[in-house]
Design a protein around this motif. Structure first.
Motif, PDB file in Angstrom:
ATOM      1  N   VAL A  57      83.296 108.946  68.923  1.00  0.00           N
ATOM      2  CA  VAL A  57      82.737 107.685  69.434  1.00  0.00           C
ATOM      3  C   VAL A  57      82.010 107.906  70.746  1.00  0.00           C
ATOM      4  O   VAL A  57      80.873 107.448  70.937  1.00  0.00           O
ATOM      5  CB  VAL A  57      83.857 106.635  69.602  1.00  0.00           C
ATOM      6  N   VAL A  58      82.655 108.627  71.662  1.00  0.00           N
ATOM      7  CA  VAL A  58      82.030 108.893  72.963  1.00  0.00           C
ATOM      8  C   VAL A  58      80.752 109.706  72.775  1.00  0.00           C
ATOM      9  O   VAL A  58      79.724 109.432  73.415  1.00  0.00           O
ATOM     10  CB  VAL A  58      83.014 109.639  73.892  1.00  0.00           C
ATOM     11  N   GLY A  59      80.793 110.699  71.898  1.00  0.00           N
ATOM     12  CA  GLY A  59      79.603 111.512  71.655  1.00  0.00           C
ATOM     13  C   GLY A  59      78.461 110.700  71.085  1.00  0.00           C
ATOM     14  O   GLY A  59      77.296 110.877  71.479  1.00  0.00           O
ATOM     15  N   LEU A  60      78.778 109.794  70.152  1.00  0.00           N
ATOM     16  CA  LEU A  60      77.729 108.963  69.552  1.00  0.00           C
ATOM     17  C   LEU A  60      77.106 108.023  70.583  1.00  0.00           C
ATOM     18  O   LEU A  60      75.875 107.892  70.656  1.00  0.00           O
ATOM     19  CB  LEU A  60      78.314 108.150  68.396  1.00  0.00           C
ATOM     20  N   VAL A  61      77.957 107.385  71.391  1.00  0.00           N
ATOM     21  CA  VAL A  61      77.452 106.480  72.439  1.00  0.00           C
ATOM     22  C   VAL A  61      76.599 107.252  73.438  1.00  0.00           C
ATOM     23  O   VAL A  61      75.509 106.801  73.829  1.00  0.00           O
ATOM     24  CB  VAL A  61      78.621 105.769  73.148  1.00  0.00           C
ATOM     25  N   ALA A  62      77.086 108.434  73.856  1.00  0.00           N
ATOM     26  CA  ALA A  62      76.339 109.247  74.823  1.00  0.00           C
ATOM     27  C   ALA A  62      75.002 109.695  74.243  1.00  0.00           C
ATOM     28  O   ALA A  62      73.974 109.686  74.938  1.00  0.00           O
ATOM     29  CB  ALA A  62      77.166 110.461  75.230  1.00  0.00           C
ATOM     30  N   TRP A  63      74.999 110.063  72.984  1.00  0.00           N
ATOM     31  CA  TRP A  63      73.762 110.508  72.347  1.00  0.00           C
ATOM     32  C   TRP A  63      72.746 109.368  72.279  1.00  0.00           C
ATOM     33  O   TRP A  63      71.556 109.571  72.536  1.00  0.00           O
ATOM     34  CB  TRP A  63      74.068 111.026  70.951  1.00  0.00           C
ATOM     35  N   ARG A  64      73.201 108.165  71.951  1.00  0.00           N
ATOM     36  CA  ARG A  64      72.284 107.021  71.864  1.00  0.00           C
ATOM     37  C   ARG A  64      71.736 106.649  73.240  1.00  0.00           C
ATOM     38  O   ARG A  64      70.553 106.327  73.377  1.00  0.00           O
ATOM     39  CB  ARG A  64      73.015 105.835  71.244  1.00  0.00           C
ATOM     40  N   THR A  67      69.257 109.297  74.372  1.00  0.00           N
ATOM     41  CA  THR A  67      68.033 109.230  73.565  1.00  0.00           C
ATOM     42  C   THR A  67      67.167 108.058  74.001  1.00  0.00           C
ATOM     43  O   THR A  67      65.938 108.179  74.141  1.00  0.00           O
ATOM     44  CB  THR A  67      68.378 109.089  72.073  1.00  0.00           C
ATOM     45  N   ALA A  68      67.797 106.904  74.222  1.00  0.00           N
ATOM     46  CA  ALA A  68      67.052 105.700  74.603  1.00  0.00           C
ATOM     47  C   ALA A  68      66.531 105.769  76.028  1.00  0.00           C
ATOM     48  O   ALA A  68      65.540 105.107  76.361  1.00  0.00           O
ATOM     49  CB  ALA A  68      67.944 104.470  74.428  1.00  0.00           C
ATOM     50  N   ASN A  69      67.199 106.556  76.885  1.00  0.00           N
ATOM     51  CA  ASN A  69      66.801 106.631  78.297  1.00  0.00           C
ATOM     52  C   ASN A  69      66.491 108.072  78.689  1.00  0.00           C
ATOM     53  O   ASN A  69      66.953 108.569  79.723  1.00  0.00           O
ATOM     54  CB  ASN A  69      67.918 106.080  79.186  1.00  0.00           C
ATOM     55  N   ALA A  70      65.743 108.739  77.845  1.00  0.00           N
ATOM     56  CA  ALA A  70      65.461 110.159  78.050  1.00  0.00           C
ATOM     57  C   ALA A  70      64.745 110.439  79.362  1.00  0.00           C
ATOM     58  O   ALA A  70      64.902 111.521  79.948  1.00  0.00           O
ATOM     59  CB  ALA A  70      64.628 110.693  76.882  1.00  0.00           C
ATOM     60  N   GLU A  71      63.945 109.471  79.872  1.00  0.00           N
ATOM     61  CA  GLU A  71      63.201 109.693  81.108  1.00  0.00           C
ATOM     62  C   GLU A  71      64.081 109.511  82.338  1.00  0.00           C
ATOM     63  O   GLU A  71      63.726 109.955  83.426  1.00  0.00           O
ATOM     64  CB  GLU A  71      62.017 108.724  81.180  1.00  0.00           C
ATOM     65  N   MET A  72      65.246 108.896  82.166  1.00  0.00           N
ATOM     66  CA  MET A  72      66.103 108.585  83.315  1.00  0.00           C
ATOM     67  C   MET A  72      67.384 109.411  83.368  1.00  0.00           C
ATOM     68  O   MET A  72      67.955 109.617  84.430  1.00  0.00           O
ATOM     69  CB  MET A  72      66.472 107.098  83.298  1.00  0.00           C
TER      70      MET A  72
END
Length: 253
Positions: A57-64, A67-72
């Motif tokens: 769960v933590v890995g999935l949340v962290a990955w999302r 991914t969504a905030n790749a510039e930050m």
């Protein structure tokens, strides 16, 4: 004048943001990577499956998030690695647990079959050996004739308490349902009705199974329904790892 001002502004901007491309690593991604090796504990048993669930769960949340905030924020690869390892153990641990439990049940039922065959053939001393803890059996460098000798008066802590081996043997097969099963001999027909694992502990290395049988005996109106409690301890060889801890009548209550 303008050149001086521009130089000052540039220096100030550079001082404010010396690493304009720096992105902090996601803490969740780091946590996911930390949980990945802990997920391996899931192989011990169901009580530790929570590590693999939490890591996934933590890995999935962290990955999302990464991914969504790749510039930050960075850490997408860490999150992916942690998530993959946790998912691997989340899928593998239950499969390995269920397979191992099934194999253990198969061995437990074969042990009961072996014990029932000994009783059916009238080899009661050998059958009695299998209700005694492996370390106390007389099969380790001692003949059964000597072990159950009538003149032997040394007491052992056996299945029924402190008694001689011969007293323990006599008491066991004078008690129901073992008495009726032994009297039936080869005419007894065994049918497994149900089973369950009461204890499955890889840490303490002890397993315990309850098997319920219906035993049909000729000339008896009602079949015998017996509960057999079978224990297994690791490190004692093959069949002698197992022990028939208790046999009693089974009721539907």
């Amino acid at each position: 004048m303008n050149t001086s001002t521009e130089s000052t502004d540039a220096a100030f901007t550079s001082h404010e943001d010396p690493h304009p491309n720096y992105r902090p690593v996601s803490r969740l991604a780091v946590l996911s990577l930390v949980l990945a090796p802990l997920s391996a504990l899931s192989l011990i048993g169901p009580v530790f499956w929570s590590f693999a669930i939490l890591g996934s769960v933590v890995g999935l949340v962290a990955w999302r998030i990464t991914t969504a905030n790749a510039e930050m924020v960075s850490g997408k690869s860490l999150a992916a690695i942690g998530m993959c390892f946790s998912l691997l153990f989340l899928g593998g641990a239950p499969t390995e647990y269920l397979t191992h439990r099934y194999l253990l049940f198969s061995k437990a039922s074969r042990f009961v079959d072996h014990w029932a065959d000994l009783v059916a053939e009238g080899r009661l001393r050998e059958a009695h050996q299998l209700i005694i803890p492996p370390k106390d059996r007389g099969t380790h460098g001692e003949s059964l004739n000597d072990y159950y000798g009538e003149g032997r008066d040394d007491l052992k802590i056996l299945a029924g308490g402190e008694e001689t081996p011969l007293q323990s043997l006599t008491r066991f097969f004078d008690t129901e349902p073992a008495k009726s099963i032994a009297a039936a001999g080869k005419d007894a027909k065994w049918e497994l009705l149900e089973h369950s694992d009461l204890l499955f502990d890889r840490v303490q290395k002890v397993d315990e199974f309850l098997l319920i049988y219906q035993i049909t005996v000729p000339d008896q109106e009602q079949p015998i329904r017996a509960r057999l409690l079978v224990d297994r301890q690791y490190g004692h060889g093959t069949l002698d790892q197992w022990m028939l801890a208790r046999i009693t009548y089974h009721t539907d209550d």
